[in-house]
Scaffold this active site. Structure first.
Site, PDB file in Angstrom:
ATOM      1  N   ASP A   4      -0.116  -0.997   5.677  1.00  8.89           N
ATOM      2  CA  ASP A   4      -0.327  -0.350   6.975  1.00  8.89           C
ATOM      3  C   ASP A   4      -1.425  -1.036   7.784  1.00  8.89           C
ATOM      4  O   ASP A   4      -2.298  -1.712   7.228  1.00  8.89           O
ATOM      5  CB  ASP A   4      -0.760   1.113   6.773  1.00  8.89           C
ATOM      6  CG  ASP A   4       0.354   2.010   6.269  1.00  8.89           C
ATOM      7  OD1 ASP A   4       1.428   1.486   5.901  1.00  8.89           O
ATOM      8  OD2 ASP A   4       0.137   3.230   6.223  1.00  8.89           O
ATOM      9  N   HIS A  19      -3.162  -1.777   2.666  1.00 11.77           N
ATOM     10  CA  HIS A  19      -3.516  -2.006   4.075  1.00 11.77           C
ATOM     11  C   HIS A  19      -3.755  -3.491   4.353  1.00 11.77           C
ATOM     12  O   HIS A  19      -4.482  -4.144   3.598  1.00 11.77           O
ATOM     13  CB  HIS A  19      -4.780  -1.211   4.427  1.00 11.77           C
ATOM     14  CG  HIS A  19      -4.578   0.271   4.317  1.00 11.77           C
ATOM     15  ND1 HIS A  19      -4.657   0.930   3.116  1.00 11.77           N
ATOM     16  CD2 HIS A  19      -4.267   1.211   5.247  1.00 11.77           C
ATOM     17  CE1 HIS A  19      -4.405   2.219   3.312  1.00 11.77           C
ATOM     18  NE2 HIS A  19      -4.163   2.419   4.596  1.00 11.77           N
TER      19      HIS A  19
HETATM   20 ZN   LIG Z   1      -3.164   3.501   8.836  1.00 13.00          ZN
END
Ligand SMILES: [Zn+2]
Length: 218
Positions: free
Chosen positions: A32, A177
């Site tokens: 993400d 991430h």
């Molecule tokens: Zn996020």
């Protein structure tokens, strides 16, 4: 049902506003908050080295600056999903602002990539009722996760691997991430380094690793 300003714990929230938390088989790797020139290239190289493909949940404001990097990820065989325009907690937004964030994100995604994403994961895994309805209305499938590496914290790669894979099982969706923009850590080296260890654990268990779209038939 949850409404603006109401706080619910994650389990209750995910029951009320259901989304994909597992895949039928295999392990889905997801990243993400990118695309981020300081992080995404290292993650892409680590995925190539491990010979796996993944899903990147991109942000509109990151795409505006780094659209070439998103296209590169797609060209290297990865799937792109949507994570919003700004990294907003939808619960802190008025309903119209939450709807607008998703619509604006979708517009920037289509402009950058030339196609429409299948999946949407809300920042922090938190939809509001308005943003959830908007997601479905736009034809996007809500996605959460079942394992995470806590790689928004400044922790070493071994710790990310341990957190993400110590309970790894068939069907898991792993959250990582590929940006530091919304986190406390100075760089993404631990995330890129952790890819090999997480993939090794999945292979030890006899599980294939891939992007969500390949593991969760529409
Ligand atoms: Zn996020």
């Amino acid at each position: 049902m949850p409404s603006y300003g109401q706080v619910l714990d994650t389990a209750e929230r995910w029951r009320e506003l259901p989304g994909l938390q597992r895949v039928p088989a295999g392990v889905a790797l997801t990243f993400d908050d990118g695309p981020d020139p300081g992080c995404t290239p290292g993650v892409l190289d680590a995925l190539d080295a491990a010979e796996v493909r993944a899903t990147f949940f991109v942000l509109g404001e990151q795409l505006m600056r780094n659209h070439a990097l998103a296209r590169e990820a797609a060209q290297r065989g990865h799937e792109l999903g949507l994570h919003g325009f700004e990294h907003a907690d939808h619960d802190t937004l008025r309903p119209q602002a939450a709807r607008d964030d998703i619509a604006r994100a979708l517009g920037s995604f289509e402009a950058a990539t030339g196609h429409r994403p299948r999946f949407f994961r809300p920042p922090y895994g938190r939809f509001s009722q308005a943003s959830y309805d908007a997601c479905l209305h736009l034809g996007l499938e809500p996605v959460y996760w079942s394992q995470w590496g806590e790689d928004w914290e400044p922790i070493p790669a071994e710790r990310v691997v341990d957190l993400a894979s110590r309970d790894l099982a068939d069907g898991d969706i792993v959250l990582l991430h590929d940006s530091t923009r919304y986190a406390h850590r100075p760089n993404c080296a631990a995330t890129a380094e952790a890819v090999a260890g997480i993939v090794a654990k999945a292979r030890e268990l006899g599980l294939s690793v891939g992007p969500l779209g390949a593991l969760a038939p529409a």
